[in-house]
Design a protein around this motif. Structure first.
Motif, PDB file in Angstrom:
ATOM      1  N   ALA A 194       9.320   7.907   9.477  1.00 17.59           N
ATOM      2  CA  ALA A 194       9.832   9.269   9.619  1.00 17.59           C
ATOM      3  C   ALA A 194       9.397  10.159   8.455  1.00 17.59           C
ATOM      4  O   ALA A 194       9.387  11.376   8.585  1.00 17.59           O
ATOM      5  CB  ALA A 194      11.344   9.249   9.752  1.00 17.59           C
ATOM      6  N   GLY A 195       9.060   9.570   7.337  1.00 20.92           N
ATOM      7  CA  GLY A 195       8.618  10.347   6.185  1.00 20.92           C
ATOM      8  C   GLY A 195       8.366   9.442   4.997  1.00 20.92           C
ATOM      9  O   GLY A 195       8.582   8.223   5.055  1.00 20.92           O
ATOM     10  N   LEU A 196       7.932  10.045   3.909  1.00 19.40           N
ATOM     11  CA  LEU A 196       7.618   9.268   2.711  1.00 19.40           C
ATOM     12  C   LEU A 196       8.855   8.610   2.113  1.00 19.40           C
ATOM     13  O   LEU A 196       8.766   7.506   1.563  1.00 19.40           O
ATOM     14  CB  LEU A 196       6.927  10.156   1.679  1.00 19.40           C
ATOM     15  CG  LEU A 196       5.560  10.703   2.101  1.00 19.40           C
ATOM     16  CD1 LEU A 196       4.998  11.630   1.038  1.00 19.40           C
ATOM     17  CD2 LEU A 196       4.600   9.568   2.388  1.00 19.40           C
ATOM     18  N   PHE A 246       7.209  -5.186   3.989  1.00 20.16           N
ATOM     19  CA  PHE A 246       6.573  -3.870   4.031  1.00 20.16           C
ATOM     20  C   PHE A 246       5.824  -3.598   2.738  1.00 20.16           C
ATOM     21  O   PHE A 246       6.309  -3.913   1.657  1.00 20.16           O
ATOM     22  CB  PHE A 246       7.632  -2.778   4.220  1.00 20.16           C
ATOM     23  CG  PHE A 246       8.437  -2.917   5.472  1.00 20.16           C
ATOM     24  CD1 PHE A 246       7.897  -2.608   6.710  1.00 20.16           C
ATOM     25  CD2 PHE A 246       9.746  -3.358   5.416  1.00 20.16           C
ATOM     26  CE1 PHE A 246       8.645  -2.735   7.868  1.00 20.16           C
ATOM     27  CE2 PHE A 246      10.506  -3.487   6.573  1.00 20.16           C
ATOM     28  CZ  PHE A 246       9.954  -3.173   7.797  1.00 20.16           C
ATOM     29  N   PHE A 247       4.643  -2.970   2.855  1.00 19.97           N
ATOM     30  CA  PHE A 247       3.878  -2.606   1.667  1.00 19.97           C
ATOM     31  C   PHE A 247       2.943  -1.458   2.005  1.00 19.97           C
ATOM     32  O   PHE A 247       2.896  -0.978   3.138  1.00 19.97           O
ATOM     33  CB  PHE A 247       3.117  -3.817   1.116  1.00 19.97           C
ATOM     34  CG  PHE A 247       1.978  -4.304   1.977  1.00 19.97           C
ATOM     35  CD1 PHE A 247       0.663  -4.045   1.624  1.00 19.97           C
ATOM     36  CD2 PHE A 247       2.210  -5.046   3.134  1.00 19.97           C
ATOM     37  CE1 PHE A 247      -0.403  -4.505   2.401  1.00 19.97           C
ATOM     38  CE2 PHE A 247       1.164  -5.509   3.916  1.00 19.97           C
ATOM     39  CZ  PHE A 247      -0.150  -5.234   3.547  1.00 19.97           C
ATOM     40  N   THR A 248       2.215  -1.014   1.017  1.00 16.74           N
ATOM     41  CA  THR A 248       1.233   0.040   1.211  1.00 16.74           C
ATOM     42  C   THR A 248       0.037  -0.251   0.318  1.00 16.74           C
ATOM     43  O   THR A 248       0.047  -1.220  -0.442  1.00 16.74           O
ATOM     44  CB  THR A 248       1.838   1.438   0.923  1.00 16.74           C
ATOM     45  OG1 THR A 248       0.934   2.450   1.382  1.00 16.74           O
ATOM     46  CG2 THR A 248       2.167   1.627  -0.544  1.00 16.74           C
ATOM     47  N   ASP A 254      -1.312   6.324   0.200  1.00 21.44           N
ATOM     48  CA  ASP A 254      -0.438   7.131  -0.655  1.00 21.44           C
ATOM     49  C   ASP A 254      -0.325   8.535  -0.080  1.00 21.44           C
ATOM     50  O   ASP A 254      -1.321   9.139   0.322  1.00 21.44           O
ATOM     51  CB  ASP A 254      -0.978   7.202  -2.084  1.00 21.44           C
ATOM     52  CG  ASP A 254      -0.772   5.910  -2.854  1.00 21.44           C
ATOM     53  OD1 ASP A 254      -0.055   5.023  -2.360  1.00 21.44           O
ATOM     54  OD2 ASP A 254      -1.342   5.792  -3.958  1.00 21.44           O
ATOM     55  N   GLY A 255       0.903   9.042  -0.024  1.00 22.86           N
ATOM     56  CA  GLY A 255       1.133  10.385   0.491  1.00 22.86           C
ATOM     57  C   GLY A 255       1.096  10.495   1.998  1.00 22.86           C
ATOM     58  O   GLY A 255       1.188  11.587   2.551  1.00 22.86           O
ATOM     59  N   HIS A 256       0.985   9.377   2.697  1.00 26.47           N
ATOM     60  CA  HIS A 256       0.921   9.366   4.165  1.00 26.47           C
ATOM     61  C   HIS A 256       2.136   8.611   4.701  1.00 26.47           C
ATOM     62  O   HIS A 256       2.471   7.544   4.188  1.00 26.47           O
ATOM     63  CB  HIS A 256      -0.378   8.689   4.623  1.00 26.47           C
ATOM     64  CG  HIS A 256      -0.711   8.957   6.038  1.00 26.47           C
ATOM     65  ND1 HIS A 256      -0.344   8.131   7.064  1.00 26.47           N
ATOM     66  CD2 HIS A 256      -1.359   9.998   6.617  1.00 26.47           C
ATOM     67  CE1 HIS A 256      -0.757   8.624   8.210  1.00 26.47           C
ATOM     68  NE2 HIS A 256      -1.380   9.759   7.961  1.00 26.47           N
TER      69      HIS A 256
END
Length: 120
Positions: A50-52, A66-68, A73-75
């Motif tokens: 739904a958002g950052l 969960f990870f990134t 970044d910023g998405h």
């Protein structure tokens, strides 16, 4: 643990969902908008949040799941390890990602159908 076949099955059950390659890997779209993609690693799924803020909350709460990466970044997307989820959680994640990317009329029709109990 889930696999690509589970993702395909769950995604195919969502209204208007189609599968098309995205960066050479299976991607799942609604109204030609990507809502999920299997990453190159083959055991990682990309879904929308739904958002950052939600993204950071998911990662902070369950970093083994969960990870990134710096690329995201910023998405408002999060990466999910196949080994950390089961089919019910996959269904929840894909449905929420689909809801965020689908046209509002399609989401409203989906919600209306979900609200009506089915009788034999």
């Amino acid at each position: 643990m889930i696999g690509a076949d589970d993702i395909r099955r769950v995604a195919a059950g969502l209204p208007g969902a189609t599968e098309r390659l995205s960066y050479g890997m299976p991607g799942f779209r609604v109204a030609d908008r990507l809502f999920a993609r299997i990453r190159d690693e083959g055991d990682v799924l990309l879904v929308w949040c739904a958002g950052l803020e939600e993204k950071q909350e998911l990662i902070a709460a369950e970093p083994a799941k969960f990870f990134t990466t710096p690329h995201y970044d910023g998405h408002p997307t999060v990466l999910v390890r196949f080994s950390a989820i089961d089919v019910p959680e996959l269904t929840e994640l894909l449905t929420e990602s689909w809801r965020l990317r689908a046209p509002s009329r399609m989401v409203a029709a989906f919600d209306a159908k979900q609200a009506v109990p089915e009788f034999p």
